[in-house]
Design a protein around this motif. Structure first.
Motif, mmCIF file in Angstrom:
data_model
loop_
_atom_site.group_PDB
_atom_site.id
_atom_site.type_symbol
_atom_site.label_atom_id
_atom_site.label_comp_id
_atom_site.label_asym_id
_atom_site.label_seq_id
_atom_site.Cartn_x
_atom_site.Cartn_y
_atom_site.Cartn_z
ATOM 1 N N LEU A 124 -3.484 7.104 4.818
ATOM 2 C CA LEU A 124 -3.148 7.595 3.477
ATOM 3 C C LEU A 124 -2.903 9.111 3.527
ATOM 4 O O LEU A 124 -1.952 9.612 2.908
ATOM 5 N N GLY A 125 -3.735 9.817 4.272
ATOM 6 C CA GLY A 125 -3.526 11.267 4.429
ATOM 7 C C GLY A 125 -2.171 11.559 5.054
ATOM 8 O O GLY A 125 -1.437 12.452 4.613
ATOM 9 N N PHE B 63 -3.607 4.436 -6.402
ATOM 10 C CA PHE B 63 -3.635 5.529 -7.379
ATOM 11 C C PHE B 63 -2.565 6.576 -7.054
ATOM 12 O O PHE B 63 -1.918 7.121 -7.942
ATOM 13 N N HIS B 64 -2.387 6.833 -5.761
ATOM 14 C CA HIS B 64 -1.409 7.852 -5.353
ATOM 15 C C HIS B 64 -0.034 7.250 -5.051
ATOM 16 O O HIS B 64 0.837 7.948 -4.517
ATOM 17 N N GLN C 70 -15.552 2.077 3.036
ATOM 18 C CA GLN C 70 -14.524 3.118 3.027
ATOM 19 C C GLN C 70 -13.122 2.534 2.963
ATOM 20 O O GLN C 70 -12.215 3.129 2.378
ATOM 21 N N MET D 97 4.759 15.106 0.718
ATOM 22 C CA MET D 97 4.873 16.554 0.440
ATOM 23 C C MET D 97 6.002 17.185 1.250
ATOM 24 O O MET D 97 6.621 18.146 0.815
ATOM 25 N N ALA E 24 -7.443 4.348 -3.527
ATOM 26 C CA ALA E 24 -6.749 5.646 -3.573
ATOM 27 C C ALA E 24 -5.262 5.498 -3.262
ATOM 28 O O ALA E 24 -4.423 6.187 -3.847
ATOM 29 N N ALA F 82 -15.479 9.360 -3.794
ATOM 30 C CA ALA F 82 -15.325 8.595 -2.553
ATOM 31 C C ALA F 82 -15.176 9.589 -1.409
ATOM 32 O O ALA F 82 -14.075 9.844 -0.919
ATOM 33 N N GLU F 83 -16.292 10.138 -0.986
ATOM 34 C CA GLU F 83 -16.269 11.264 -0.056
ATOM 35 C C GLU F 83 -15.807 10.867 1.339
ATOM 36 O O GLU F 83 -15.128 11.630 2.031
ATOM 37 N N ILE G 109 -5.164 16.912 -4.215
ATOM 38 C CA ILE G 109 -5.319 15.459 -4.130
ATOM 39 C C ILE G 109 -6.685 15.084 -4.702
ATOM 40 O O ILE G 109 -7.722 15.466 -4.170
ATOM 41 N N SER G 110 -6.646 14.299 -5.755
ATOM 42 C CA SER G 110 -7.888 13.812 -6.346
ATOM 43 C C SER G 110 -8.237 12.461 -5.728
ATOM 44 O O SER G 110 -7.425 11.544 -5.751
ATOM 45 N N LEU G 111 -9.421 12.349 -5.188
ATOM 46 C CA LEU G 111 -9.797 11.116 -4.497
ATOM 47 C C LEU G 111 -10.982 10.411 -5.128
ATOM 48 O O LEU G 111 -11.532 9.463 -4.551
ATOM 49 N N ASP H 110 0.606 19.829 -7.447
ATOM 50 C CA ASP H 110 1.357 19.072 -6.448
ATOM 51 C C ASP H 110 0.700 19.115 -5.076
ATOM 52 O O ASP H 110 1.002 18.293 -4.215
ATOM 53 N N ARG H 111 -0.172 20.067 -4.848
ATOM 54 C CA ARG H 111 -0.851 20.156 -3.549
ATOM 55 C C ARG H 111 -2.355 19.925 -3.696
ATOM 56 O O ARG H 111 -3.134 20.324 -2.833
ATOM 57 N N ASN I 151 -13.700 8.580 2.207
ATOM 58 C CA ASN I 151 -12.243 8.487 2.187
ATOM 59 C C ASN I 151 -11.617 9.873 2.153
ATOM 60 O O ASN I 151 -10.670 10.161 2.885
ATOM 61 N N SER J 194 -7.805 5.360 5.451
ATOM 62 C CA SER J 194 -7.915 6.679 4.816
ATOM 63 C C SER J 194 -7.049 7.691 5.559
ATOM 64 O O SER J 194 -6.335 8.493 4.948
ATOM 65 N N PHE J 195 -7.119 7.654 6.874
ATOM 66 C CA PHE J 195 -6.326 8.573 7.694
ATOM 67 C C PHE J 195 -4.831 8.333 7.446
ATOM 68 O O PHE J 195 -4.060 9.282 7.264
ATOM 69 N N GLU K 176 -12.332 2.153 -0.593
ATOM 70 C CA GLU K 176 -12.079 3.474 -1.202
ATOM 71 C C GLU K 176 -10.621 3.861 -0.955
ATOM 72 O O GLU K 176 -9.915 4.339 -1.849
ATOM 73 N N VAL L 299 -8.774 11.262 4.658
ATOM 74 C CA VAL L 299 -7.455 11.621 4.105
ATOM 75 C C VAL L 299 -7.135 13.053 4.540
ATOM 76 O O VAL L 299 -6.020 13.365 4.976
#
Lengths: 313, 250
Positions: free
Chosen positions: B106-107, B144-145, B134, B114, B141, A57-58, A52-54, A49-50, A60, B103-104, B137, A64
């Motif tokens: 999404l984070g 996917f999430h 990016q 959470m 993501a 895509a480094e 995160i698979s991305l 749950d903690r 990104n 991307s930011f 990407e 994230v």
């Protein structure tokens, strides 16, 4: 310091550290398809749950992580050292510039990585991240020190880059002595007044072997595990510059911009002491066993011995 | 602001301003007294060069003063050339390098989930900006999430730094592209307040998937000589041009 025992790859220490920190709910782990290699996979198994698979895509992944850091999380993101470099500008502009505390780990650093060949052998990562204002840059030498230093990042208020290695190296620490390590403080593994060998990562055990060889020939060397390249322990360097006749640096990294260069920059201001650098001399690697690559690149304990002797003469 | 600084990006600020007025006026949850409140909605201005538009809104809602705003791009100003969270209360992202904001965001969205928080994350990008790899990407993501509280606004003003997007590298049918990445997408006239308000509502209430609003806008909107004119992407107006602009906008 206790004698080396057993062996461990520093990437294993990173994996153990993530598990040790997992009771802190702010800790999140980010992966870019290499969790099995960087060893974040153990955290994933315990705390999906903690984690995160991305995907692959480094760039990104790094942003994230920075978004999560801005929201109160403590992100630990990892991939191969070489692939973190694809996100260098992301680390610079998206993490360090706003001062967001993201901890990036690049595993499989250096030519020690071996048979994958030069595309996987990062020899410039330490130099790159060292140029970014406010970044902490580390390269521990074994599993136990990597574990301890990574755990200390939990209370570290700056973004960091930690390079770990793929392959096992002799342990320089045990469970007890590794607890004495501190981010930003060099660790003196052996004392001698003739020459100081300051090294990091997989070259620390080579440096210890070099010191033993030198000792049998009447030259006593201090050996320092300079696991933190930035901020550099300049007090220790000044102390050694005063005590010894010269300094030899040893790293599985380009001599341009790495540990040796960082020390050269410092001593160019602080006063002259002879310096020799053992490292990768501005060239790419190739496929081969770690030992073959260390030999062809001039990264063995005998190369360190040679540099010490040339400096002493 | 841009005239006083002698530099800046009027075109992309004017294309975005109607969207920002609606977002801040109608949707965004924030507290001027507590800019760091963790349960605030986030606004990630990824096209950070449209900073004059953001600073105008931040002044309007009370985060910064008029003097702050007029110190834009000057040494020591809280109003940096590109929006920067480190310098300005009310700014949630340090932009300036294109392609990073989604991307930011999404984070931020994953962290909110959470925390079991209902805070919404809004990201604005330019259409030229999505030429960056990016961005895609992040788009992949986000699907996917299942980042349902991630809301994207594309300022489709058709002009980038050097020229029209279609001449630099056409981004094509952005709605179809995002749909194929798993996003829910709506296309609107980015200067129709009615359409904007309705799209923001649709986006914020749709939390089953990430949502994107493709806002068709006019670069330099409201100033005749700037409209659809690539040369006003990143150029300050002259004294005379400022006079005309202010007159036309009023």
């Amino acid at each position: 310091m206790s004698a080396p025992s057993g062996g461990g790859a520093s990437r294993d220490g990173y994996g153990s550290a993530l598990l040790r920190m997992s009771s802190d709910s702010r800790v999140v782990v980010l992966e870019a398809d290499l969790g099995k290699s960087t060893k974040s996979c153990h955290f994933r198994e315990a705390h999906p749950d903690r984690t995160i698979s991305l995907g692959i895509a480094e760039q990104n992944m790094i942003l994230v992580a920075s978004g999560m850091a801005s929201s109160g999380k403590i992100p630990f993101a990892s991939t191969f050292a070489i692939f973190t470099e694809r996100g260098f500008e992301q680390v610079r502009n998206g993490v360090a510039r706003p001062g967001l505390v993201v901890h990036l780990c690049g595993s499989h650093g250096g030519v020690h990585t071996g048979t994958d060949g030069s595309s996987a052998q990062s020899i410039e990562d330490l130099a790159l991240y060292r140029t970014i204002p406010g970044m902490t840059v580390m390269h521990p030498c074994d599993d136990l020190s990597a574990e301890e230093l990574t755990v200390q990042l939990l209370n570290h208020d700056k973004p960091s880059y930690t390079r770990t290695a793929r392959n096992k190296t002799p342990r320089m620490y045990d469970q007890k002595t590794s607890k004495d390590l501190r981010i930003g403080k060099g660790s003196v593994l052996r004392s001698g007044d003739d020459v100081a060998i300051i090294s990091c990562g997989v070259m620390v055990s080579e440096s210890m072997k070099a010191a033993e060889y030198l000792s049998s020939n009447g030259i006593e060397a201090t050996v320092v595990d300079m696991h933190t390249i930035k901020p550099l322990d300049t007090n220790l360097i000044d102390e050694l510059a005063n005590k010894c006749k010269g300094i030899v640096t040893a790293e599985d990294h380009s001599v341009i911009g790495g540990l040796g260069a960082a020390i050269a920059e410092h001593i160019s201001y602080s006063g002259g002491v002879p310096l020799r650098m053992v490292g990768v001399s501005d060239r790419f690697g190739e496929s081969g066993t770690p030992r073959e690559l260390m030999e062809i690149m001039g990264l063995t304990y005998m190369d360190i011995v040679g540099s010490c002797e040339s400096l002493m003469s | 602001m841009i005239h006083s600084a002698g530099a800046g990006h009027p075109g992309g600020s004017l294309s975005a301003i109607d969207l920002l007025v609606a977002l801040y006026g109608n949707k965004l949850r924030f507290d001027v007294e507590n800019p760091e409140w963790n349960d605030r909605d986030r606004f990630v201005m990824s096209k950070g060069h449209a900073s004059p538009a953001v600073y105008s809104i931040l002044h309007e809602v009370g985060f910064i003063s008029e003097a702050d705003m007029m110190s834009f791009r000057k040494m020591g100003s809280v109003c940096q050339g590109h929006v920067d969270m480190k310098w300005t209360d009310g700014v949630d992202f340090s932009a300036g390098s294109l392609g990073m904001g989604l991307s930011f965001g999404l984070g931020c969205a994953l962290a909110a989930r959470m925390d079991s928080s209902d805070r919404d994350i809004w990201v604005m990008v330019g259409d030229g900006e999505i030429q960056e790899g990016q961005f895609w990407e992040a788009a992949m993501a986000a699907d996917f999430h299942s980042a349902g509280r991630l809301n994207l606004i594309v300022d489709r003003n058709r002009i980038q730094n050097d020229d029209f997007v279609e001449l630099q590298m056409e981004v094509g049918n952005v709605a179809n592209k995002l749909s194929s990445f798993g996003w829910e997408v709506m296309e609107i006239d980015g200067h129709s307040m009615e359409e904007i308000v309705s799209a923001l509502e649709w986006s914020s209430t749709n939390i089953s998937a990430p949502t994107a609003i493709i806002a068709h806008t006019t670069k330099g909107k409201g100033v005749s000589f700037m409209e659809d004119n690539p040369s006003f992407h990143g150029k300050a107006p002259s004294d005379e041009e400022l006079e005309i602009s202010l007159e036309e906008l009023s």
